[in-house]
Design a protein around this motif. Structure first.
Motif, PDB file in Angstrom:
ATOM      1  N   ALA A  16       1.209  -1.722  -0.242  1.00 61.99           N
ATOM      2  CA  ALA A  16      -0.341  -0.207   0.374  1.00 61.99           C
ATOM      3  C   ALA A  16       0.810   1.600  -0.172  1.00 61.99           C
ATOM      4  O   ALA A  16       1.915   1.318   0.776  1.00 61.99           O
ATOM      5  N   PRO A  17       0.749   2.228  -1.060  1.00 62.32           N
ATOM      6  CA  PRO A  17       1.224   3.553  -0.720  1.00 62.32           C
ATOM      7  C   PRO A  17       0.579   4.429   1.097  1.00 62.32           C
ATOM      8  O   PRO A  17      -0.593   4.607   0.736  1.00 62.32           O
ATOM      9  N   MET A  18       1.597   4.549   1.525  1.00 60.82           N
ATOM     10  CA  MET A  18       1.711   4.696   2.449  1.00 60.82           C
ATOM     11  C   MET A  18       2.524   6.205   3.067  1.00 60.82           C
ATOM     12  O   MET A  18       3.453   6.769   2.681  1.00 60.82           O
ATOM     13  N   ALA A  19       1.451   7.377   2.366  1.00 65.81           N
ATOM     14  CA  ALA A  19       1.419   9.003   2.571  1.00 65.81           C
ATOM     15  C   ALA A  19       2.496   9.028   4.557  1.00 65.81           C
ATOM     16  O   ALA A  19       1.911   8.574   5.112  1.00 65.81           O
ATOM     17  N   GLY A  20       3.137   9.945   4.421  1.00 62.31           N
ATOM     18  CA  GLY A  20       3.900  10.660   5.229  1.00 62.31           C
ATOM     19  C   GLY A  20       5.356  10.475   5.796  1.00 62.31           C
ATOM     20  O   GLY A  20       5.640  10.125   6.481  1.00 62.31           O
ATOM     21  N   GLY A  21       5.863  10.229   4.157  1.00 61.03           N
ATOM     22  CA  GLY A  21       6.864   9.386   4.424  1.00 61.03           C
ATOM     23  C   GLY A  21       7.511   8.032   4.890  1.00 61.03           C
ATOM     24  O   GLY A  21       8.334   7.194   5.078  1.00 61.03           O
ATOM     25  N   VAL A  22       6.341   7.284   5.109  1.00 64.61           N
ATOM     26  CA  VAL A  22       5.874   5.802   5.343  1.00 64.61           C
ATOM     27  C   VAL A  22       7.299   5.219   3.715  1.00 64.61           C
ATOM     28  O   VAL A  22       8.118   3.918   3.899  1.00 64.61           O
ATOM     29  N   GLY A  66       4.281   1.108  -8.654  1.00 63.88           N
ATOM     30  CA  GLY A  66       3.218   2.040  -8.712  1.00 63.88           C
ATOM     31  C   GLY A  66       3.734   3.111  -8.130  1.00 63.88           C
ATOM     32  O   GLY A  66       4.617   3.605  -7.456  1.00 63.88           O
ATOM     33  N   ALA A  67       2.332   4.518  -8.210  1.00 71.88           N
ATOM     34  CA  ALA A  67       2.483   6.041  -7.360  1.00 71.88           C
ATOM     35  C   ALA A  67       1.197   5.757  -7.054  1.00 71.88           C
ATOM     36  O   ALA A  67       0.257   5.758  -7.962  1.00 71.88           O
ATOM     37  N   ASN A  68       1.197   7.189  -5.752  1.00 70.05           N
ATOM     38  CA  ASN A  68      -0.332   6.791  -5.691  1.00 70.05           C
ATOM     39  C   ASN A  68      -0.630   8.392  -4.781  1.00 70.05           C
ATOM     40  O   ASN A  68      -0.002   9.440  -4.916  1.00 70.05           O
ATOM     41  N   LEU A  69      -2.261   8.972  -5.784  1.00 69.72           N
ATOM     42  CA  LEU A  69      -2.014  10.148  -5.661  1.00 69.72           C
ATOM     43  C   LEU A  69      -3.041  10.365  -4.494  1.00 69.72           C
ATOM     44  O   LEU A  69      -4.193   9.982  -5.688  1.00 69.72           O
ATOM     45  N   PHE A  70      -3.395  11.834  -4.334  1.00 62.53           N
ATOM     46  CA  PHE A  70      -4.512  12.142  -3.442  1.00 62.53           C
ATOM     47  C   PHE A  70      -5.525  13.406  -4.511  1.00 62.53           C
ATOM     48  O   PHE A  70      -4.949  13.786  -5.398  1.00 62.53           O
ATOM     49  N   MET A  71      -6.658  12.842  -4.615  1.00 62.95           N
ATOM     50  CA  MET A  71      -7.869  13.385  -5.700  1.00 62.95           C
ATOM     51  C   MET A  71      -7.948  15.463  -4.624  1.00 62.95           C
ATOM     52  O   MET A  71      -7.597  14.772  -3.346  1.00 62.95           O
ATOM     53  N   PRO A 124       4.430   2.491 -14.351  1.00 61.81           N
ATOM     54  CA  PRO A 124       3.668   1.501 -14.650  1.00 61.81           C
ATOM     55  C   PRO A 124       2.168   1.040 -13.573  1.00 61.81           C
ATOM     56  O   PRO A 124       1.350   0.831 -14.737  1.00 61.81           O
ATOM     57  N   VAL A 125       2.070   1.541 -13.107  1.00 59.50           N
ATOM     58  CA  VAL A 125       0.645   1.730 -12.067  1.00 59.50           C
ATOM     59  C   VAL A 125       0.152   3.044 -11.176  1.00 59.50           C
ATOM     60  O   VAL A 125       1.151   3.526 -10.620  1.00 59.50           O
ATOM     61  N   VAL A 126      -0.434   3.382 -11.310  1.00 57.80           N
ATOM     62  CA  VAL A 126      -0.905   4.736 -10.717  1.00 57.80           C
ATOM     63  C   VAL A 126      -2.125   4.750  -9.851  1.00 57.80           C
ATOM     64  O   VAL A 126      -3.386   4.156 -10.901  1.00 57.80           O
TER      65      VAL A 126
END
Length: 357
Positions: A16-22, A66-71, A124-126
């Motif tokens: 999972a993409p965990m924000a905040g530097g994780v 992958g990379a995750n974005l906040f809407m 590859p994945v977003v």
């Protein structure tokens, strides 16, 4: 069901993409190298910060990631409620000898700039959290060769994801640590989230796109269970939080199995949006009064959380964790992927033999 996603990685395991530097590049690389799908979290980073992390990750692995974005979030917070909460937090600021943050520090998390990075330098994945991107955005990423996922917490949200043109949906159960990826933040529905297995069943009957299951998953047997329920892969966050490659603080990692922290709870205390964390002093004292105001409350409490972490004070930190946190294993990330994969195999073998182990 399309195999376009699972063809990217041998094991049905997504970090999972965990924000905040994780979710740092070293963690994502270790997971991808071991046959899972590693993820970077773009949330709370600058566009250049995201670009530099992608560049670093590519130097560590040639495997997909992958990379995750906040809407971006709509403006619906009550300024008066934010002011009242800021007044309540004044004692915390005095205790940690810091100032409260500016609640008006920005609403869109640099969404457009980060999206431009991902279109100019396709990965590859977003995936997307807190809402559904436009069809134009999803189509643009598809043309760039990127596979897209969007988080949903209900079958209705999953249908919106499919109709927008995403390639797959992340079905996030209420067991998940960190922020619930609800498309709209409705305070009246706090605490009414659906458990993962029930959610998968409903989503499976509602959409035809592949499902990635997320929420409280810590063992390979649980991954096997969600695969049997209709998911194509499982997304694990808390399980990877405790790994040495994770960017989480030592205090946060130790808290996962510390007997002082016996349970988790959904709270608005730290960010103004429902998020699951270990129950500590800050959550108990401020959670009942925190308004629905994201990202205003996130910005407001940021200096407090930073000061608590610097002081090693777990009672003042946002200790995001899923319901299975006590099952965390302090294994290297690559080894954890291998162990989980072996557990999946053992679970399938037991199932085929009619056994329980």
């Amino acid at each position: 069901m399309s195999s376009a996603l699972t063809d990217l990685f041998p094991h049905p395991i997504v970090q999972a993409p965990m924000a905040g530097g994780v979710s740092v590049p070293t963690l994502a690389a270790a997971v991808s190298e071991a046959g899972g799908l590693g993820f970077l979290a773009a949330g709370y980073k600058t566009a250049d910060g995201l670009y530099q992390e992608i560049k670093q990750l590519r130097s560590l692995t040639a495997r997909p990631f992958g990379a995750n974005l906040f809407m971006p979030q709509p403006e619906y917070a009550d300024p008066a409620a934010v002011d009242v909460y800021a007044h309540q937090l004044s004692g915390e600021a005095a205790w940690y000898e810091t100032e409260l943050g500016d609640p008006e520090s920005g609403r869109d998390d640099g969404y457009e700039a980060k999206l431009a990075v991902l279109l100019d330098n396709p990965v590859p994945v977003v995936s997307f959290h807190f809402g559904v991107p436009s069809r134009d955005v999803l189509d643009s990423l598809r043309r760039a060769g990127t596979f897209t996922l969007v988080t949903a917490t209900t079958a209705e949200e999953a249908l919106a994801v499919e109709r927008a043109g995403a390639d797959a949906v992340i079905a996030q159960g209420v067991e998940a640590g960190g922020h619930q990826g609800t498309h709209r933040d409705i305070p009246e529905t706090d605490g009414s989230g659906m458990g993962l297995l029930s959610l998968i069943a409903q989503v499976r009957e509602t959409v035809t796109i592949p499902i990635v299951a997320a929420g409280g998953i810590m063992r390979g047997s649980q991954i096997a269970a969600v695969l049997a329920a209709g998911a194509s892969a499982a997304q694990l966050g808390t399980a990877f939080l405790a790994t040495p490659e994770s960017g989480a603080s030592a205090v946060h990692k130790q808290a996962l199995t510390n007997p002082l922290f016996v349970r988790t709870e959904l709270t608005r205390a730290f960010s103004g949006r429902p998020a699951r964390g270990l129950v500590n002093r800050f959550l108990r004292e401020h959670g009942p009064y925190a308004p629905a105001a994201y990202p205003e409350i996130h910005h407001l409490t940021a200096p407090l959380r930073k000061a608590a972490a610097k002081a090693g004070d777990a009672q003042g930190m946002a200790l995001w964790a899923g319901q299975g946190h006590r099952m965390a294993r302090e294994l290297p990330a690559g080894q954890l992927v291998e162990v989980l994969a072996a557990e999946i195999g053992a679970a399938w073998t037991a199932l085929s033999r009619g056994g329980s182990r």
